[in-house]
Design a protein around this motif. Structure first.
Motif, PDB file in Angstrom:
ATOM      1  N   VAL A   2       0.851  -1.179   0.000  1.00 22.68           N
ATOM      2  CA  VAL A   2       0.000   0.000   0.000  1.00 22.68           C
ATOM      3  C   VAL A   2       0.889   1.232   0.000  1.00 22.68           C
ATOM      4  CG1 VAL A   2      -0.178   0.055   2.525  1.00 22.68           C
ATOM      5  CG2 VAL A   2      -1.972   1.097   1.135  1.00 22.68           C
ATOM      6  N   GLN A   3       0.464   2.262  -0.703  1.00 25.41           N
ATOM      7  CA  GLN A   3       1.148   3.548  -0.719  1.00 25.41           C
ATOM      8  C   GLN A   3       0.279   4.556   0.017  1.00 25.41           C
ATOM      9  OE1 GLN A   3       0.622   1.885  -3.934  1.00 25.41           O
ATOM     10  NE2 GLN A   3       2.477   0.769  -3.356  1.00 25.41           N
ATOM     11  N   LEU A   4       0.927   5.397   0.799  1.00 21.67           N
ATOM     12  CA  LEU A   4       0.213   6.324   1.674  1.00 21.67           C
ATOM     13  C   LEU A   4       0.647   7.757   1.395  1.00 21.67           C
ATOM     14  CD1 LEU A   4       0.716   4.303   4.981  1.00 21.67           C
ATOM     15  CD2 LEU A   4      -1.300   4.270   3.491  1.00 21.67           C
ATOM     16  N   VAL A   5      -0.323   8.655   1.295  1.00 21.44           N
ATOM     17  CA  VAL A   5      -0.034  10.070   1.088  1.00 21.44           C
ATOM     18  C   VAL A   5      -0.845  10.886   2.087  1.00 21.44           C
ATOM     19  CG1 VAL A   5      -0.109  12.001  -0.505  1.00 21.44           C
ATOM     20  CG2 VAL A   5       0.416   9.700  -1.364  1.00 21.44           C
ATOM     21  N   GLU A   6      -0.131  11.604   2.954  1.00 17.62           N
ATOM     22  CA  GLU A   6      -0.788  12.451   3.952  1.00 17.62           C
ATOM     23  C   GLU A   6      -1.040  13.849   3.390  1.00 17.62           C
ATOM     24  OE1 GLU A   6       2.408  10.094   6.384  1.00 17.62           O
ATOM     25  OE2 GLU A   6       2.288  11.128   4.444  1.00 17.62           O
ATOM     26  N   ALA A  28      -6.373  -3.910  -0.950  1.00 21.12           N
ATOM     27  CA  ALA A  28      -6.956  -4.389   0.297  1.00 21.12           C
ATOM     28  C   ALA A  28      -6.738  -3.442   1.475  1.00 21.12           C
ATOM     29  CB  ALA A  28      -6.404  -5.770   0.629  1.00 21.12           C
ATOM     30  N   PHE A  29      -7.081  -2.188   1.292  1.00 24.30           N
ATOM     31  CA  PHE A  29      -6.905  -1.200   2.365  1.00 24.30           C
ATOM     32  C   PHE A  29      -7.606  -1.647   3.639  1.00 24.30           C
ATOM     33  CE2 PHE A  29      -6.353   2.782   4.400  1.00 24.30           C
ATOM     34  CZ  PHE A  29      -7.567   3.168   4.950  1.00 24.30           C
ATOM     35  N   SER A  30      -8.762  -2.247   3.505  1.00 27.86           N
ATOM     36  CA  SER A  30      -9.547  -2.606   4.696  1.00 27.86           C
ATOM     37  C   SER A  30      -8.904  -3.720   5.507  1.00 27.86           C
ATOM     38  CB  SER A  30     -10.968  -3.006   4.297  1.00 27.86           C
ATOM     39  OG  SER A  30     -10.936  -4.153   3.478  1.00 27.86           O
ATOM     40  N   THR A  31      -7.871  -4.348   5.000  1.00 30.11           N
ATOM     41  CA  THR A  31      -7.194  -5.393   5.778  1.00 30.11           C
ATOM     42  C   THR A  31      -6.111  -4.826   6.687  1.00 30.11           C
ATOM     43  OG1 THR A  31      -5.504  -5.858   4.108  1.00 30.11           O
ATOM     44  CG2 THR A  31      -7.591  -7.055   3.932  1.00 30.11           C
ATOM     45  N   TYR A  32      -5.810  -3.543   6.538  1.00 28.08           N
ATOM     46  CA  TYR A  32      -4.727  -2.925   7.298  1.00 28.08           C
ATOM     47  C   TYR A  32      -5.252  -2.234   8.550  1.00 28.08           C
ATOM     48  CZ  TYR A  32      -1.728  -3.486   3.194  1.00 28.08           C
ATOM     49  OH  TYR A  32      -0.990  -3.997   2.161  1.00 28.08           O
ATOM     50  N   ALA A  33      -4.545  -2.407   9.636  1.00 29.54           N
ATOM     51  CA  ALA A  33      -4.706  -1.512  10.769  1.00 29.54           C
ATOM     52  C   ALA A  33      -3.989  -0.220  10.415  1.00 29.54           C
ATOM     53  CB  ALA A  33      -4.108  -2.116  12.032  1.00 29.54           C
ATOM     54  N   MET A  34      -4.550   0.899  10.848  1.00 29.19           N
ATOM     55  CA  MET A  34      -3.983   2.198  10.475  1.00 29.19           C
ATOM     56  C   MET A  34      -3.629   2.987  11.717  1.00 29.19           C
ATOM     57  SD  MET A  34      -3.962   2.076   7.202  1.00 29.19           S
ATOM     58  CE  MET A  34      -3.467   3.770   6.912  1.00 29.19           C
ATOM     59  N   GLY A  35      -2.598   3.801  11.572  1.00 26.37           N
ATOM     60  CA  GLY A  35      -2.179   4.618  12.703  1.00 26.37           C
ATOM     61  C   GLY A  35      -1.605   5.941  12.270  1.00 26.37           C
ATOM     62  N   TRP A  36      -1.585   6.857  13.208  1.00 27.29           N
ATOM     63  CA  TRP A  36      -0.910   8.143  13.044  1.00 27.29           C
ATOM     64  C   TRP A  36       0.196   8.227  14.092  1.00 27.29           C
ATOM     65  CZ3 TRP A  36      -1.583  11.534   9.159  1.00 27.29           C
ATOM     66  CH2 TRP A  36      -2.752  11.447   8.391  1.00 27.29           C
ATOM     67  N   TRP A  37       1.370   8.614  13.644  1.00 29.01           N
ATOM     68  CA  TRP A  37       2.521   8.812  14.507  1.00 29.01           C
ATOM     69  C   TRP A  37       3.006  10.242  14.293  1.00 29.01           C
ATOM     70  CZ3 TRP A  37       5.211   4.566  17.058  1.00 29.01           C
ATOM     71  CH2 TRP A  37       4.581   3.327  16.877  1.00 29.01           C
ATOM     72  N   ARG A  38       3.808  10.707  15.228  1.00 26.60           N
ATOM     73  CA  ARG A  38       4.383  12.038  15.039  1.00 26.60           C
ATOM     74  C   ARG A  38       5.801  12.073  15.584  1.00 26.60           C
ATOM     75  NH1 ARG A  38       0.906  15.776  19.362  1.00 26.60           N
ATOM     76  NH2 ARG A  38       1.904  14.983  21.277  1.00 26.60           N
ATOM     77  N   TYR A  94       3.714  14.645  11.154  1.00 28.45           N
ATOM     78  CA  TYR A  94       2.757  13.568  11.395  1.00 28.45           C
ATOM     79  C   TYR A  94       2.821  12.564  10.246  1.00 28.45           C
ATOM     80  CZ  TYR A  94       0.768  16.023  15.355  1.00 28.45           C
ATOM     81  OH  TYR A  94       0.597  16.628  16.576  1.00 28.45           O
ATOM     82  N   TYR A  95       2.948  11.300  10.618  1.00 25.75           N
ATOM     83  CA  TYR A  95       3.086  10.227   9.644  1.00 25.75           C
ATOM     84  C   TYR A  95       1.913   9.253   9.737  1.00 25.75           C
ATOM     85  CZ  TYR A  95       7.983  11.693   9.418  1.00 25.75           C
ATOM     86  OH  TYR A  95       9.139  12.421   9.267  1.00 25.75           O
ATOM     87  N   CYS A  96       1.475   8.821   8.595  1.00 25.20           N
ATOM     88  CA  CYS A  96       0.450   7.789   8.495  1.00 25.20           C
ATOM     89  C   CYS A  96       1.141   6.430   8.376  1.00 25.20           C
ATOM     90  CB  CYS A  96      -0.399   8.080   7.254  1.00 25.20           C
ATOM     91  SG  CYS A  96      -1.699   6.892   6.928  1.00 25.20           S
ATOM     92  N   ASN A  97       0.580   5.445   9.023  1.00 21.27           N
ATOM     93  CA  ASN A  97       1.153   4.098   9.031  1.00 21.27           C
ATOM     94  C   ASN A  97       0.066   3.074   8.757  1.00 21.27           C
ATOM     95  OD1 ASN A  97       1.398   1.728  11.423  1.00 21.27           O
ATOM     96  ND2 ASN A  97       3.120   1.851  10.023  1.00 21.27           N
ATOM     97  N   ALA A  98       0.404   2.105   7.924  1.00 27.78           N
ATOM     98  CA  ALA A  98      -0.480   0.964   7.685  1.00 27.78           C
ATOM     99  C   ALA A  98       0.256  -0.289   8.117  1.00 27.78           C
ATOM    100  CB  ALA A  98      -0.841   0.875   6.204  1.00 27.78           C
ATOM    101  N   MET A  99      -0.445  -1.142   8.835  1.00 24.82           N
ATOM    102  CA  MET A  99       0.176  -2.357   9.363  1.00 24.82           C
ATOM    103  C   MET A  99      -0.715  -3.553   9.075  1.00 24.82           C
ATOM    104  SD  MET A  99       0.314  -4.871  11.871  1.00 24.82           S
ATOM    105  CE  MET A  99      -0.624  -4.302  13.306  1.00 24.82           C
ATOM    106  N   VAL A 100      -0.082  -4.624   8.651  1.00 27.66           N
ATOM    107  CA  VAL A 100      -0.805  -5.873   8.420  1.00 27.66           C
ATOM    108  C   VAL A 100       0.114  -7.032   8.777  1.00 27.66           C
ATOM    109  CG1 VAL A 100      -0.088  -6.108   6.006  1.00 27.66           C
ATOM    110  CG2 VAL A 100      -2.260  -7.102   6.750  1.00 27.66           C
ATOM    111  N   ARG A 101      -0.489  -8.107   9.244  1.00 28.79           N
ATOM    112  CA  ARG A 101       0.256  -9.333   9.501  1.00 28.79           C
ATOM    113  C   ARG A 101      -0.184 -10.383   8.482  1.00 28.79           C
ATOM    114  NH1 ARG A 101       2.932  -9.195  14.392  1.00 28.79           N
ATOM    115  NH2 ARG A 101       2.194  -7.611  15.859  1.00 28.79           N
ATOM    116  N   TYR A 109       3.930   0.083   6.489  1.00 29.38           N
ATOM    117  CA  TYR A 109       4.103   1.023   5.391  1.00 29.38           C
ATOM    118  C   TYR A 109       3.882   2.427   5.941  1.00 29.38           C
ATOM    119  CZ  TYR A 109       3.506  -3.289   2.798  1.00 29.38           C
ATOM    120  OH  TYR A 109       3.636  -4.568   2.340  1.00 29.38           O
ATOM    121  N   TRP A 110       4.647   3.383   5.382  1.00 29.35           N
ATOM    122  CA  TRP A 110       4.636   4.741   5.909  1.00 29.35           C
ATOM    123  C   TRP A 110       4.426   5.758   4.800  1.00 29.35           C
ATOM    124  CZ3 TRP A 110       5.011   5.487  11.147  1.00 29.35           C
ATOM    125  CH2 TRP A 110       5.430   4.385  11.909  1.00 29.35           C
TER     126      TRP A 110
END
Length: 120
Positions: A2-6, A28-38, A94-101, A109-110
């Protein structure tokens, strides 16, 4: 993958609000947990907020509860961070993060980050 653009960062005054957006492309965006970091200058990367695949389960940094809200729209492949009552100490990239196992392996992904500056 996945590619992410904030987007949505900027310069605001203390007490203002901002909404950050993170648009995802790929599969499959809906399969990822999403987070915001800073990350503030001279400080470590800090988890701000995270949510599970449908936004039904959320987690926040203790110090930010009540001011920041994470949400997602899987139909738009986008996750948001609503930031209210901003303070100068919220100044950071602020960074967007996607995580999947997958098969027991964690993939992260960042995005490239968006600057938020809060003036006093």
């Amino acid at each position: 993958q996945v590619q992410l653009v904030e987007s949505g960062g900027g310069l605001v005054q203390a007490g203002d609000s901002l909404r950050l957006s993170c648009a995802a492309s790929g599969q499959a965006f809906s399969t990822y947990a999403m987070g915001w970091w800073r990350q503030a200058p001279g400080r470590d990367l800090e988890l701000v907020a995270a949510c599970n695949w449908n936004g039904g389960d959320t987690h926040y940094a203790e110090s930010l509860k009540g001011r920041f809200t994470i949400s997602r729209d899987n139909a738009k492949n986008t996750v948001y961070l609503q930031m209210d009552s901003l303070k100068p100490e919220d100044t950071a990239v602020y960074y967007c993060n996607a995580m999947v196992r997958r098969v027991g392996v964690r993939y992260d992904y960042w995005g490239q980050g968006t600057q938020v500056t809060v003036s006093s």
